[in-house]
Structure formats: structure tokens, C-alpha cells
Write an enzyme that holds these catalytic residues in place. Structure first.
Site, mmCIF file in Angstrom:
data_model
loop_
_atom_site.group_PDB
_atom_site.id
_atom_site.type_symbol
_atom_site.label_atom_id
_atom_site.label_comp_id
_atom_site.label_asym_id
_atom_site.label_seq_id
_atom_site.Cartn_x
_atom_site.Cartn_y
_atom_site.Cartn_z
ATOM 1 N N HIS A 368 0.840 -1.208 0.000
ATOM 2 C CA HIS A 368 0.000 0.000 0.000
ATOM 3 C C HIS A 368 0.876 1.259 0.000
ATOM 4 O O HIS A 368 0.697 2.152 -0.822
ATOM 5 C CB HIS A 368 -0.934 -0.001 1.219
ATOM 6 N N GLU A 369 1.804 1.315 0.915
ATOM 7 C CA GLU A 369 2.631 2.527 1.029
ATOM 8 C C GLU A 369 3.518 2.698 -0.192
ATOM 9 O O GLU A 369 3.655 3.800 -0.727
ATOM 10 C CB GLU A 369 3.484 2.490 2.306
ATOM 11 N N HIS A 372 1.859 4.326 -3.141
ATOM 12 C CA HIS A 372 1.697 5.784 -3.124
ATOM 13 C C HIS A 372 2.796 6.451 -3.948
ATOM 14 O O HIS A 372 2.564 7.436 -4.655
ATOM 15 C CB HIS A 372 1.740 6.333 -1.696
#
Ligand SMILES: [Zn+2]
Length: 572
Positions: A368-369, A372
Site C-alpha cells: 500500500h505505502e 503511493h
């Protein structure tokens, strides 16, 4: 390049020297060339006047998106405090001092420098470099902007360099305001602020930090919930030198939470690069710190490889990955400055269980990170980190990050009836950290486009759930039509999940800066058209339409209306 500049100048009746190319990229998957432009005013950039032009292999302009202003001589009113004669004379002493602008931004962040304000007195030991020119190399396709800049070093309460650029910004009312564009990093944030050179007021502030404050938490397939750890003789570790440091990632623990990555000791695998450290999950995470760093290093490198069929980034800038980050708990975050500066990921310990759990063992959080960084850099070009910072665009960013976490853990045995949480391990809950499981079942997950009309759903992670749910629907339509590939890194595969990966990466580059659900959907459709000529067009539309983002979906002044309609010929 010239074609894109000419096109922009024609569209907005601008002289060609008031348009610069910030970055450009030709996508080998779609065959499209993306040119990211910015408008100038009196030779200074207008920070939020961005335009992207998508050019087909034959040189035709397929689409563009922009928030350029018409030429000042046109109908669009432009108020400007700085007349051209003043600018030409360099007579701009009446404007706000750049240091005062830095002070304003730091004060807004809750970090007012302690010493007295006024001129340079708050700087302490800071030093300055005046009027440094950034990146505007003559003859290099006019890449980057011409704005002169001030660079300040060692301002108390900040990390690294603080930059002040002389730019303009289009205000919400459509007026042009002369601003200092300040880039400053504090221990907890990394921001890009715009302070009026006329009044000293803070006009806009963008954080380059994306974060997920996980209400509960997930378990991915890359977590202790998925079984025992395997001892990986993986080529990921050939990228390590003899510690968790490679071309793509520097991984280390930061229990102190000070962000000073360069000074940390990284786990050593010795000459044979054996990174095998004990884990006892019955202990506090600091009891297995080296193993956590190794896991984080492994996953971030893997994410990097799987994004290798995208060559969007242009410069080498390894990511800094902080394991067991001590400045917060129950949180993960990602700082994404423009390309060329190290991005930073921080993964925290999670305290919802006893003993605590380490987010570094939850691949959902890591993917997820990491995502980004991918979505921020590919939207609006690598030199612009501000395109997913506000409104629907921020929600879309969270949605892609969740969706990539799903894409990474999908198994060959899964079907459209498989439901997935995000972050189940770290949270200690099989429900994960989102309000609903990701599912194609309306009962399990009823998310719709129109949910974004509710203020509660403006929160970016909730808006992101709506987007990721739509993508999950689209994914299963494409996988059912094209099959499933077990190795997501198989660039040449024409199976559905790999295609979906390519369509999304292609769409990120096609869409305009500050995309909306509608423009992001259209960009995905265009990417499929460029890659597969419309073969899966109906599969894509049916997925979006099921969740209200069909062909007649509208957003008029913030009132979103669902549409379940698909293009003609796509009805089942
Ligand atoms: Zn996030």
C-alpha cells in the site's frame, strides 16, 4: 515535445515561451507519449497550471487535460501584484521576504522556530544560497522551470534543505497570485506551501506525505498469518550489498523515530548474504528487529521489480524504508517528493494486540505505502508530486494503494467470490482495517460512486475504498475473460491480472493532474484501448457501471449521480 508546446499555446492563445515541458515519457506498453507541461507568467511558473498531452505513435494528439489559464489578453481576468515593468527592472523589494514565507509555513505546521521572527533572525545557524537556478539547462528540451530560488540550510526544526521558489498560483477564484513556493521538511512532514508575496498569507499547502491511519489492521498473504516464514534464497537479496541496502531500497530500523536513516546500522548478511534472523512473535517487535528490516527490504524490492514494466521514473533515487518507526504507532506513511529525491516509507509497530505486532510483516501495508510512490510519480509526470494531494484525487491514491495490495496477494484458486481484507495481520482482525472487505458481492460491500456525496466519505481512505472496490470489479471481469497469471512479474503475459496492472499504470500516465473518478475511469479505458485495442473495453465498463460509474455518471458541482449504463454493445 514541440508539438505539445504548440498545441498548448494554440489552445490557450499563449506565446510558446510561456509554456515549459516539466517531464515527458514514452510508455512501451501503450505506445503513447505523455508530455507534462506548465504555464509560465512573466517567465515564472504557475505552480498549479498543469497540462498533460497524450500523443499517439503516429503523432496525433489523443487527449489532454489541463488547468491552464487563457492568455492575459484574453477574456480571463488575471490580477497580479507585480507589473511587468517592475519585474523587468528587478524592482520587487516590496514583496514579502522568502524567510518570512518559510516562517509562515513552519508556524502553520506547528513548528514555529523559537528565535524571534523577522528577516533572517530566526534562522539560527542556517545558511543560505541565493538565487540558485533549478534544472533549467539550456538546450535540454526546456525541462523543468526557470524560477530562481533561494535555498536555506539548517533552519531550526527542519531537515535538509528548505527551498523558496518564486512562482504563481491560480487561486480558487481563478485569479493569479504571486507566491513563494516553499518546500520544507520537518521531522513529521514534508510539505510544499504557497505563501502570497503580496500579503504574506498562506494560500495553499500540500503534504508530500501519504499515510494510512489504520483503524484496525490487516493480514496479507505476506504475513505470519499466511504460515511460517520461509527462508528465502531469493534473488532479491542479491541486490543487497552485504546489508539491507541495494540500488532500489535502503532498509533500516528507526526505533528512535528521528528519520536519520543514513546513520542507522543495517542488518548484515555477511559475505554470503544470508539474511536469516530469528523471529519470536511472542516478543515485543524490538526483539526481532533485524528480521523485520529484512522482510521490509524483501517486499519493497519485490514491489519495485513488479513495477519494472513501467519505466516512469527517470532518475536513480533509492527509497528509504524505515522499519519499526518509533515516532508513531498504528500508522504507516510514505513521503513522496518529486523524482530525483529519496522517497521515504515508514512502517510502525501496531498496538492493537498483545504482544504488539510489527507492520513490517504485513505485506499489505508495505505494498500500500509503496504504491503511493508509484501513483504519485506517474500522475502528472515525475516532476510533479502534487497531483494526488487533494479532493477525489487523494481518495483515488488510497484506492490504488489498496488495489495493488489486493493484486499482489491474489492466488490462482481465487474467484470473483473471494473477499479480501487489507491489513489483517497488523490489525489482529480478520476484517482488516477498512470499513468493508473487498468483494464483488453487493451485500458484503455495497460501495457506490454516489457515496462520495457524503462528507464522511470525503475522508481519503473511505473514498479510496469506493475506487478500489470498482477496480476489484473490473479486475474480475478482465480475469474471467483473459485468465489468471500466477507470476505478476511476467511482463509479457496477456492474462487478466497482468493486463489490469498494465492498464492501471498506463491510465496513471494518461490522466490529468488532480484526476477525478470520472477522468481516472476514462484514462483506464484509454489505456486498454492503446494496449489491447478495445478487446476488454466492455469488461472494464461493466465493472465501473456496477458501482455507479457508468457512462452517464455525472458530477455537477459536487453532486454525483450514479449511472449503471454501459456503452452500446456492452450490454450482456
Ligand atoms: Zn495510504
Amino acid at each position: 515535445m514541440t508539438r505539445a508546446i504548440q498545441f498548448a499555446a494554440d489552445q490557450y492563445r499563449l506565446p510558446q515561451d510561456e509554456v515549459v515541458v516539466k517531464s515527458h515519457h514514452t510508455d512501451t506498453n501503450t505506445g503513447l507519449t505523455h508530455v507534462y507541461l506548465r504555464q509560465l507568467h512573466h517567465g515564472e511558473e504557475i505552480s498549479n497550471a498543469n497540462m498533460n498531452v497524450n500523443i499517439g505513435p503516429d503523432g496525433s494528439i489523443l487527449s489532454y487535460g489541463s488547468i491552464f489559464l487563457n492568455a492575459p489578453s484574453g477574456q480571463h481576468p488575471i490580477t497580479d501584484t507585480e507589473t511587468s515593468s517592475e519585474a523587468e527592472l528587478g524592482f520587487i523589494s516590496a514583496e514579502v521576504n522568502p524567510l518570512d514565507a518559510v516562517y509562515t509555513v513552519l508556524t502553520h505546521l506547528g513548528h514555529p522556530p523559537k528565535a524571534n521572527r523577522g528577516g533572517s533572525s530566526f534562522l539560527g545557524n542556517a545558511s543560505t544560497t541565493r538565487d540558485r537556478n533549478f534544472g533549467n539547462k539550456p538546450g535540454s528540451d526546456r525541462l523543468a522551470g526557470p524560477s530562481p530560488s533561494h535555498v536555506f540550510h539548517r533552519i531550526p526544526g527542519t531537515l535538509g534543505e528548505t527551498q523558496a521558489l518564486r512562482t504563481h498560483i491560480i487561486s480558487p477564484s481563478g485569479d493569479l497570485e504571486a507566491v513563494w513556493e516553499i518546500s520544507v521538511r520537518t521531522p513529521n512532514d514534508w510539505v510544499n506551501g504557497h505563501v502570497s508575496r503580496r500579503t504574506g498569507q498562506l494560500i495553499a499547502l500540500v503534504s508530500w506525505k501519504s499515510h494510512a491511519t489504520y483503524h484496525v489492521f490487516p493480514l496479507g498473504y505476506g504475513s505470519p498469518l499466511a504460515g511460517t516464514r520461509s527462508r528465502l534464497h531469493d534473488n532479491q537479496f542479491e541486490k543487497a550489498i552485504n546489508e539491507t541496502r541495494g540500488n532500489n531500497v535502503y532498509a533500516q530500523a528507526d526505533v528512535a523515530g528521528d528519520g536519520n536513516w543514513a546513520a542507522k546500522k543495517r542488518p548484515s548478511g555477511g559475505g554470503n548474504r544470508v539474511f536469516d534472523f530469528p523471529v519470536d512473535l511472542a516478543k515485543h517487535p524490538t526483539g526481532y528487529q533485524d528480521a523485520a528490516v529484512v522482510n521490509l527490504f524483501y517486499w519493497t524490492n519485490m514491489a519495485h521489480d513488479d513495477n519494472n514494466f513501467d519505466k516512469g521514473g527517470k532518475r536513480s533515487d533509492a527509497m528509504i524504508a524505515m522499519a519499526q518507526s518509533g515516532d508513531k504507532t498504528n500508522n504507516s506513511s510514505f513521503y513522496c517528493p518529486p523524482d530525483g529525491v529519496h522517497p521515504m516509507m515508514k512502517i510502525d509497530p501496531y498496538t492493537r494486540t498483545n504482544p504488539k505486532r510489527d507492520g513490517d510483516f504485513d505485506s499489505d501495508l508495505i505494498i500500500h505505502e509503496y504504491s503511493h510512490g508509484v501513483t504519485t510519480r506517474l500522475t502528472g509526470g515525475a516532476d510533479n508530486s502534487n497531483c494526488l494531494a487533494v479532493g477525489e484525487a487523494k481518495g483515488l491514491g488510497e484506492g490504488w494503494s489498496d488495489f495493488f495490495a489486493l493484486l499482489f496477494k491474489l492466488k490462482a484458486s481465487d474467484t470473483r467470490f473471494t473477499n479480501y481484507p487489507i491489513g489483517a495481520y497488523a490489525s489482529g482482525s480478520s476484517e482488516g482495517i477498512r470499513s468493508k472487505l473487498y468483494s464483488t458481492s453487493d451485500e458484503m460491500n455495497p460501495h457506490r460512486y454516489s457515496y462520495l456525496n457524503y462528507p464522511a466519505w470525503w475522508e481519503e481512505h473511505l473514498a479510496g475504498e469506493v475506487w478500489a472496490t470498482m477496480l476489484y470489479e473490473v479486475l474480475w471481469n478482465v480475469v474471467e475473460a483473459a485468465g489468471f497469471e500466477s507470476n505478476l512479474n511476467q511482463v509479457a503475459s496477456v492474462k487478466g491480472n497482468v493486463l489490469m496492472f498494465k492498464y492501471i499504470l498506463g491510465g496513471l500516465k494518461i490522466q490529468p493532474c488532480a484526476p477525478t473518478f470520472l477522468t481516472a475511469r476514462d484514462a483506464l479505458v484509454q489505456a486498454e484501448e492503446a494496449i489491447d485495442g478495445g478487446k476488454y473495453r466492455c469488461a472494464i465498463w461493466r465493472g465501473f457501471a456496477k458501482r455507479g460509474l457508468g457512462t452517464r455518471a455525472t458530477n455537477a458541482l459536487g453532486i454525483r449521480i450514479n449511472s449503471y449504463a454501459v456503452p452500446s454493445g456492452c450490454d450482456i
